[in-house]
Design a protein around this motif. Structure first.
Motif, short mmCIF file in Angstrom:
data_model
loop_
_atom_site.label_atom_id
_atom_site.label_comp_id
_atom_site.label_asym_id
_atom_site.label_seq_id
_atom_site.Cartn_x
_atom_site.Cartn_y
_atom_site.Cartn_z
N THR A 205 11.14 3.97 10.20
CA THR A 205 12.08 3.09 9.86
C THR A 205 12.47 2.86 8.74
OG1 THR A 205 10.44 1.22 9.86
CG2 THR A 205 11.32 1.90 12.14
N GLY A 206 11.79 3.69 7.81
CA GLY A 206 12.46 3.50 6.42
C GLY A 206 11.51 2.92 5.34
N ALA A 207 10.18 2.31 5.59
CA ALA A 207 9.24 1.88 4.93
C ALA A 207 8.92 2.72 3.76
CB ALA A 207 8.08 0.99 5.51
N SER A 208 8.52 4.00 4.13
CA SER A 208 8.10 4.91 3.25
C SER A 208 9.17 5.26 2.06
CB SER A 208 7.35 6.23 3.70
OG SER A 208 8.21 6.74 4.85
N THR A 209 10.50 5.32 2.91
CA THR A 209 11.49 5.57 1.88
C THR A 209 11.76 4.59 0.83
OG1 THR A 209 12.46 6.66 4.04
CG2 THR A 209 14.05 6.62 2.04
N THR A 210 11.88 3.39 1.18
CA THR A 210 11.73 2.30 0.36
C THR A 210 10.59 2.34 -0.72
OG1 THR A 210 12.78 0.93 1.84
CG2 THR A 210 11.85 -0.28 0.25
N TYR B 29 1.52 7.89 7.46
CA TYR B 29 1.16 8.02 8.76
C TYR B 29 1.64 9.26 9.58
CZ TYR B 29 -0.09 3.44 7.10
OH TYR B 29 -0.47 2.04 6.26
N LEU B 30 1.67 10.46 9.09
CA LEU B 30 2.30 11.43 10.01
C LEU B 30 1.17 12.41 10.28
CD1 LEU B 30 4.69 13.25 10.57
CD2 LEU B 30 4.44 14.12 8.31
N HIS C 223 0.87 -1.17 -0.10
CA HIS C 223 -0.30 0.05 0.03
C HIS C 223 0.88 1.42 0.28
CE1 HIS C 223 -3.29 -2.62 1.94
NE2 HIS C 223 -3.48 -2.70 0.56
N LEU C 224 2.06 1.07 0.72
CA LEU C 224 2.73 2.35 0.62
C LEU C 224 3.30 2.36 -0.59
CD1 LEU C 224 4.73 1.76 3.98
CD2 LEU C 224 3.41 3.94 3.38
N ARG C 225 3.86 1.43 -1.37
CA ARG C 225 4.32 1.62 -2.88
C ARG C 225 3.25 2.23 -3.76
NH1 ARG C 225 6.45 -3.42 -1.31
NH2 ARG C 225 5.02 -4.53 -2.56
N LEU C 226 1.82 1.65 -3.48
CA LEU C 226 1.00 2.05 -4.38
C LEU C 226 0.67 3.74 -4.19
CD1 LEU C 226 -1.69 1.75 -6.18
CD2 LEU C 226 -3.01 1.06 -3.95
#
Length: 233
Positions: free
Chosen positions: A55-60, A119-120, A29-32
């Protein structure tokens, strides 16, 4: 961001990747949402802000959408940021420890070709000021994408969210960390956050144009949403 939230994420940082990894669709879902930014694919150099990178999931996810972009990834939790920095990243990724309200003081300045906030905004004490700051850092026509939970417009979404929290998220969080306070906060914050229509109106009120939204698939349909707004041209 309210004062105790970065500290709460510090406490939960070590277990965070394992917990979100157990959530079906979390990374997809983040990638989408990152793809929904509609970033240029013509090879031009892009400069992106990952606001609340955790932890970098959104950065990925941003790197999947724009592999050669320069990414400034910011988070207010030192613990979460330490987890992110311990991973391997290409040279164009830079991490900055800063509360979102203090980006300029931390030397984070625009212009950016896109801002991703996963999620901010739900966690910010003054979301309107933050949205206006984001707008000021975007190039004309560049997108802000907010990826977050929003359930208030749907009774079914409210019921599903609270059932999943009570039976899975809070107990699992307690099991993995010994303390469920962060996950009880997550449940409350989602229940209190803007509905979809209200948040779209908030984006427009704070100067964004071409505002739109879409949801995701799976159990989080109509619970997790991608909100897109653009800086006026």
């Amino acid at each position: 961001m309210t004062a105790d939230i970065p500290a709460a994420f510090d406490d939960g940082a070590a277990a965070y990747d394992g917990l979100v990894g157990a959530n079906p669709g979390y990374h997809a879902h983040l990638r989408l949402s990152a793809r929904r930014m509609g970033l240029p694919t013509d090879g031009r150099p892009l400069r992106l802000l990952d606001a609340g990178c955790g932890t970098g999931a959104s950065t990925t996810a941003l790197l999947a959408a724009a592999p050669h972009a320069e990414i400034v990834a910011v988070d207010g939790s030192a613990g979460m940021l330490a987890e992110a920095e311990a991973k391997r990243w290409p040279p164009g990724v830079r991490f900055v420890h800063s509360r979102i309200e203090e980006l300029h003081r931390a030397g984070v300045e625009g212009p950016f070709d896109g801002i991703f906030a996963a999620y901010l905004v739900r966690n910010l004490a003054d979301p309107d000021t933050a949205l206006r700051d984001f707008l000021s850092m975007l190039r004309p026509g560049a997108p802000l994408v907010v990826h977050d939970y929003s359930v208030r417009d749907s009774r079914l979404a409210i019921a599903v969210w609270n059932t999943v929290c009570a039976t899975i998220i809070v107990p699992f969080g307690r099991l993995r960390t010994g303390d469920a306070s962060l996950y009880r906060y997550l449940r409350r914050s989602v229940n209190h956050f803007d509905g979809v229509g209200e948040f779209c109106d908030r984006l427009r009120t704070n100067g964004f144009s071409s505002v739109r939204h879409a949801t995701v698939s799976g159990w989080q349909r109509n619970i997790v949403h991608t909100f897109v707004g653009e800086a006026p041209r």
